[in-house]
Write a protein that holds these residues in place. Structure first.
Motif, short mmCIF file in Angstrom:
data_model
loop_
_atom_site.label_atom_id
_atom_site.label_comp_id
_atom_site.label_asym_id
_atom_site.label_seq_id
_atom_site.Cartn_x
_atom_site.Cartn_y
_atom_site.Cartn_z
N LYS A 17 48.28 25.37 105.05
CA LYS A 17 46.91 25.84 104.85
C LYS A 17 45.86 24.92 105.43
O LYS A 17 45.99 23.69 105.38
CB LYS A 17 46.61 25.94 103.35
N TYR A 18 44.79 25.54 105.90
CA TYR A 18 43.54 24.84 106.19
C TYR A 18 42.82 24.73 104.85
O TYR A 18 42.54 25.75 104.22
CB TYR A 18 42.78 25.65 107.24
N SER A 33 46.58 23.79 110.72
CA SER A 33 47.19 24.84 109.90
C SER A 33 48.08 25.71 110.78
O SER A 33 47.90 25.77 112.00
CB SER A 33 46.11 25.67 109.21
N GLY A 144 32.34 30.85 110.87
CA GLY A 144 32.39 30.16 109.58
C GLY A 144 33.65 30.49 108.81
O GLY A 144 33.97 29.83 107.84
N SER A 145 34.38 31.53 109.23
CA SER A 145 35.69 31.83 108.63
C SER A 145 36.74 31.16 109.51
O SER A 145 37.10 31.69 110.56
CB SER A 145 35.91 33.33 108.57
N LYS A 192 37.21 37.44 94.39
CA LYS A 192 37.44 36.18 93.68
C LYS A 192 36.12 35.56 93.25
O LYS A 192 35.10 35.74 93.91
CB LYS A 192 38.25 35.24 94.54
N SER A 196 36.23 30.83 99.32
CA SER A 196 36.98 29.78 100.03
C SER A 196 36.03 28.66 100.44
O SER A 196 36.39 27.49 100.39
CB SER A 196 37.63 30.32 101.30
N LEU A 246 47.86 22.98 97.72
CA LEU A 246 46.49 23.47 97.89
C LEU A 246 45.91 23.80 96.52
O LEU A 246 44.79 23.42 96.19
CB LEU A 246 46.47 24.72 98.78
C1 DP6 Z 1 43.27 29.12 101.57
O1 DP6 Z 1 37.25 29.65 105.19
O2 DP6 Z 1 39.04 30.80 106.56
O3 DP6 Z 1 43.19 30.90 103.13
O4 DP6 Z 1 36.71 32.91 105.46
O5 DP6 Z 1 37.35 33.34 103.08
O6 DP6 Z 1 38.94 33.90 104.95
P1 DP6 Z 1 37.81 33.03 104.45
O7 DP6 Z 1 38.46 31.62 104.30
P2 DP6 Z 1 38.53 30.40 105.25
O8 DP6 Z 1 39.63 29.54 104.46
C2 DP6 Z 1 40.92 29.95 104.33
C3 DP6 Z 1 41.60 29.11 103.35
C4 DP6 Z 1 43.02 29.52 103.02
C5 DP6 Z 1 44.04 28.78 103.86
C6 DP6 Z 1 44.20 29.24 105.27
O9 DP6 Z 1 44.05 30.44 105.57
O10 DP6 Z 1 44.55 28.38 106.10
#
Ligand code: DP6
Length: 333
Positions: A17-18, A33, A144-145, A192, A196, A246
């Motif tokens: 995971k990131y 990740s 940002g995602s 949720k 995130s 995580l």
């Molecule tokens: C726990 O900031 O990419 O899924 O924008 O809400 O999709 P969203 O989340 P993001 O963080 C993802 C965190 C994770 C781990 C992962 O996908 O690597």
């Protein structure tokens, strides 16, 4: 160039995971990740040119083709991404966007990943930015995602962090390399409570954050090697360990972040029971209460039957590794 482009982009499930950002603007992940791109959990997004002197318009598309207004915070994120893409393309025209998910949004199923990947792929095509995977990954990340940076690619994908914070995600193996299943046990479909983004911000405050970072290089190497060898027995343990870490980092951060629900534990116990009966299945979870179960096609039915029987499971999405985004002629408006 057409005046309207539709893209279909998949969600992805992270195997490593990131979790944590080095910087928010521009977005730079704390760590590398690795993910598997899915095939059935997708966002479909249509983008059209409205012309100059107009405002951007953002809609959610319903099952029967009707367009509904989107929540303000979502509109803001989409419009900010349109601005970045327009600036990059040297264009001025306002755009109309409509989007639809094939799965519940904001419940830890990476709806932002598929949504911002689909938006980026469609708008980049419409604005003449092209379809180079490196460019699309970089542009999707800038939404940002962070996980959207991986969703523009198919198969098994690695997104660098640490020493290469600027780098786009790259494909490790194509989808045809290994047909892995991801059965997603939905225990709660509600959005949720903690985004995130808030989880990323809180993560470094956990006393366990640094310990996870130290363990990541070996874990990443193990996951790459297990993928190369198509060995679920080798992929499962580091994948479960990373998800557990995580969520432990999240729980021990300030403020603490709790994504689990009672139903989450019921699914994890059932995975343990299946394994004790010799069924090769492993779990992982993103930032939400729902559980992703990794298995091979030969075990899919047995796992699905056992998990669907649990009272905590509202529904099961049977997904698989997928080939990444595509353009479509089935426009949403
Ligand atoms: C726990 O900031 O990419 O899924 O924008 O809400 O999709 P969203 O989340 P993001 O963080 C993802 C965190 C994770 C781990 C992962 O996908 O690597």
């Amino acid at each position: 160039m057409s005046e309207r482009v539709t893209a279909v982009a998949p969600a992805n499930i992270a195997l490593v995971k990131y979790w944590g950002m080095r910087s928010e603007e521009p977005l730079r992940p704390w760590n590398r990740s690795i993910s598997m791109t899915l095939s059935r959990s997708v966002s479909t997004t249509t983008v059209a040119l409205l012309g100059s002197g107009r405002e951007d318009e953002v809609f959610l598309a319903g099952e029967t083709g009707e367009l509904r207004s989107a929540p303000g915070a979502f509109v803001e994120r989409v419009v900010a991404q349109l601005r970045r893409l327009r600036q990059r393309a040297g264009r001025q025209e306002a755009l109309r966007v409509a989007t639809r998910n094939s799965f519940p949004a904001a419940a830890g199923l990476a709806s932002s990943a598929s949504g911002f990947a689909a938006l980026t792929v469609a708008a980049a095509e419409l604005l003449g930015l092209g379809s180079s995977p490196d460019l699309l990954s970089t542009l999707a990340r800038d939404s940002g995602s962070g996980s959207a940076a991986r969703s523009v690619l198919g198969g098994f994908v690695e997104w660098p962090g640490e020493e290469e914070p600027e780098s786009p995600a790259r494909q490790l193996f194509a989808a045809t390399h290994w047909e892995l299943c991801d059965l997603i046990a939905i225990v709660d479909e509600r959005p949720k409570a903690v985004s995130s983004r808030a989880g990323h911000r809180a993560a470094p405050s956990s006393p366990l954050f640094a310990a996870r970072q130290e363990r990541l290089p070996a874990r990443l190497a193990a996951v790459r090697e297990a993928l190369r060898a198509r060995s679920l027995a080798d992929l499962g343990p580091p994948t479960e360990a990373d998800a557990a870490e995580l969520h432990t980092v999240a729980l021990t951060a300030s403020p603490p972040v709790v994504y689990w629900r009672a139903g989450t534990l019921e699914v994890l116990r059932a995975v343990g029971e299946l394994r004790s009966r010799g069924v090769s299945v492993y779990w992982t979870m993103d930032a939400g209460p729902n559980v992703h179960l990794l298995c091979e096609p030969a075990q899919e039915e047995e796992v699905a039957v056992a998990i669907e029987r649990l009272s905590a499971v509202r529904r099961l999405i049977r997904d698989r590794v997928g080939t990444g985004p595509r353009l479509s002629e089935e426009h949403l408006f």
